[in-house]
Design a protein around this motif. Structure first.
Motif, PDB file in Angstrom:
ATOM      1  N   ARG A 118      32.596  -3.047  17.191  1.00 53.49           N
ATOM      2  CA  ARG A 118      32.266  -3.096  18.905  1.00 53.49           C
ATOM      3  C   ARG A 118      32.648  -1.542  19.190  1.00 53.49           C
ATOM      4  O   ARG A 118      33.927  -1.197  19.065  1.00 53.49           O
ATOM      5  CB  ARG A 118      33.361  -4.410  19.338  1.00 53.49           C
ATOM      6  CG  ARG A 118      33.124  -6.110  18.564  1.00 53.49           C
ATOM      7  CD  ARG A 118      32.246  -6.441  19.386  1.00 53.49           C
ATOM      8  NE  ARG A 118      31.949  -7.577  18.784  1.00 53.49           N
ATOM      9  CZ  ARG A 118      32.549  -9.482  18.619  1.00 53.49           C
ATOM     10  NH1 ARG A 118      33.046  -9.318  19.556  1.00 53.49           N
ATOM     11  NH2 ARG A 118      32.819  -9.829  17.918  1.00 53.49           N
ATOM     12  N   ALA A 161      22.583  -8.365  24.997  1.00 58.74           N
ATOM     13  CA  ALA A 161      23.008  -9.031  23.871  1.00 58.74           C
ATOM     14  C   ALA A 161      23.651  -9.847  23.995  1.00 58.74           C
ATOM     15  O   ALA A 161      23.122 -11.279  23.373  1.00 58.74           O
ATOM     16  CB  ALA A 161      24.081  -8.476  23.537  1.00 58.74           C
ATOM     17  N   ARG A 171      27.947  -8.678  21.148  1.00 59.30           N
ATOM     18  CA  ARG A 171      27.892  -9.143  20.144  1.00 59.30           C
ATOM     19  C   ARG A 171      26.648  -7.938  20.331  1.00 59.30           C
ATOM     20  O   ARG A 171      25.178  -8.700  20.645  1.00 59.30           O
ATOM     21  CB  ARG A 171      27.585  -9.972  18.773  1.00 59.30           C
ATOM     22  CG  ARG A 171      28.686 -10.772  18.751  1.00 59.30           C
ATOM     23  CD  ARG A 171      29.008 -11.386  17.922  1.00 59.30           C
ATOM     24  NE  ARG A 171      28.678 -10.388  16.874  1.00 59.30           N
ATOM     25  CZ  ARG A 171      29.392 -11.438  15.740  1.00 59.30           C
ATOM     26  NH1 ARG A 171      29.058 -12.990  15.288  1.00 59.30           N
ATOM     27  NH2 ARG A 171      29.787 -10.530  14.015  1.00 59.30           N
ATOM     28  N   GLN A 188      23.046 -12.610  10.035  1.00 62.97           N
ATOM     29  CA  GLN A 188      24.354 -12.237   9.056  1.00 62.97           C
ATOM     30  C   GLN A 188      24.857 -13.578   7.779  1.00 62.97           C
ATOM     31  O   GLN A 188      24.797 -13.365   6.953  1.00 62.97           O
ATOM     32  CB  GLN A 188      25.998 -12.017   9.951  1.00 62.97           C
ATOM     33  CG  GLN A 188      25.530 -11.150  10.781  1.00 62.97           C
ATOM     34  CD  GLN A 188      26.765 -10.831  10.777  1.00 62.97           C
ATOM     35  OE1 GLN A 188      27.830 -11.462  11.452  1.00 62.97           O
ATOM     36  NE2 GLN A 188      26.879  -9.112  11.682  1.00 62.97           N
ATOM     37  N   GLU A 207      27.225  -5.457  13.661  1.00 61.20           N
ATOM     38  CA  GLU A 207      29.015  -6.562  13.596  1.00 61.20           C
ATOM     39  C   GLU A 207      29.775  -6.086  13.495  1.00 61.20           C
ATOM     40  O   GLU A 207      30.836  -7.523  13.244  1.00 61.20           O
ATOM     41  CB  GLU A 207      28.035  -7.444  14.291  1.00 61.20           C
ATOM     42  CG  GLU A 207      26.816  -8.038  14.988  1.00 61.20           C
ATOM     43  CD  GLU A 207      26.887  -7.398  15.930  1.00 61.20           C
ATOM     44  OE1 GLU A 207      27.603  -7.442  16.789  1.00 61.20           O
ATOM     45  OE2 GLU A 207      25.178  -7.501  17.172  1.00 61.20           O
ATOM     46  N   ARG A 232      22.455 -14.316  21.714  1.00 64.37           N
ATOM     47  CA  ARG A 232      22.806 -16.184  21.666  1.00 64.37           C
ATOM     48  C   ARG A 232      21.842 -16.658  21.054  1.00 64.37           C
ATOM     49  O   ARG A 232      21.168 -16.867  22.289  1.00 64.37           O
ATOM     50  CB  ARG A 232      24.003 -15.502  22.252  1.00 64.37           C
ATOM     51  CG  ARG A 232      25.455 -14.649  22.369  1.00 64.37           C
ATOM     52  CD  ARG A 232      26.377 -15.158  23.170  1.00 64.37           C
ATOM     53  NE  ARG A 232      27.656 -13.700  23.061  1.00 64.37           N
ATOM     54  CZ  ARG A 232      28.512 -13.618  23.387  1.00 64.37           C
ATOM     55  NH1 ARG A 232      29.027 -14.713  24.192  1.00 64.37           N
ATOM     56  NH2 ARG A 232      29.409 -12.362  23.501  1.00 64.37           N
ATOM     57  N   GLY A 259      24.541  -5.219  18.832  1.00 65.65           N
ATOM     58  CA  GLY A 259      23.859  -5.271  17.839  1.00 65.65           C
ATOM     59  C   GLY A 259      22.753  -4.861  16.954  1.00 65.65           C
ATOM     60  O   GLY A 259      22.417  -3.919  16.892  1.00 65.65           O
TER      61      GLY A 259
END
Length: 183
Positions: free
Chosen positions: A47, A71, A8, A102, A44, A75, A10
């Motif tokens: 993609r 990215a 991900r 999020q 997100e 995480r 973003g």
């Protein structure tokens, strides 16, 4: 690598863009991609293909590999222990997720301002962990007990109050800084 396993990127794209003090419009102009698509990448919701990621990277004066590495580093797995005080001590409000993500989660203990009305842009779920609560939403009243949940879509005005001592609520919501997708 399938879609569920793909990184991900973003957050990495957004961090890089902000570090360079660029607007989405400038990155769009440099990359030839649209502002809405770039926003979806950053949040997100989309993609990018390998080619689109390369175009974004070039617009941000970096490489796709560096964005992918950032990215992967972004995480996280984070444990918030019950004894940790992330919020203001004594407020009865305890964030259950650190930082801005999020998903937001908040534990509320005790009586809060029953007269306060809430209106959030994005979806929210209220779960009664202990005790009981009365909720008013969209002109209807709901009484919830231990183990009950109430879902509120974004834009629903509501208020609530604890109706039993020791009430403990869990609120889980899409973060206000993230625009929820319609549909």
């Amino acid at each position: 690598m399938d879609d569920k396993e793909s990184p991900r990127v973003g957050a990495a794209v957004k961090r890089r863009r902000r570090a360079l003090q660029l607007t989405l419009a400038v990155v769009a102009q440099r990359s030839g991609l649209s502002v809405p698509f770039l926003s979806q990448i950053e949040n997100e919701r989309a993609r990018p293909s390998d080619r689109s990621l390369q175009r974004v990277a070039e617009a941000l004066d970096t490489t796709a590999s560096e964005l992918l590495a950032a990215a992967e580093a972004a995480r996280t797995v984070d444990v918030v222990r019950a004894a940790e005080e992330l919020g203001e001590p004594g407020s009865g409000l305890r964030p259950l997720v650190r930082g801005r993500h999020q998903m937001q989660a908040l534990e509320v203990t005790g009586e809060q301002d029953a007269g306060r009305e809430f209106l959030h842009r994005n979806d929210e779920l209220l779960y009664v962990a202990d005790g009981a609560v009365a909720v008013e939403a969209e002109g209807s009243a709901y009484r919830l007990g231990r183990g009950d949940t109430l879902y509120l879509s974004g834009g629903v005005r509501h208020r609530w109050r604890a109706t039993a001592p020791g009430t403990r609520l869990l609120f889980v919501a899409v973060g206000d800084h993230i625009e929820a997708a319609e549909g």
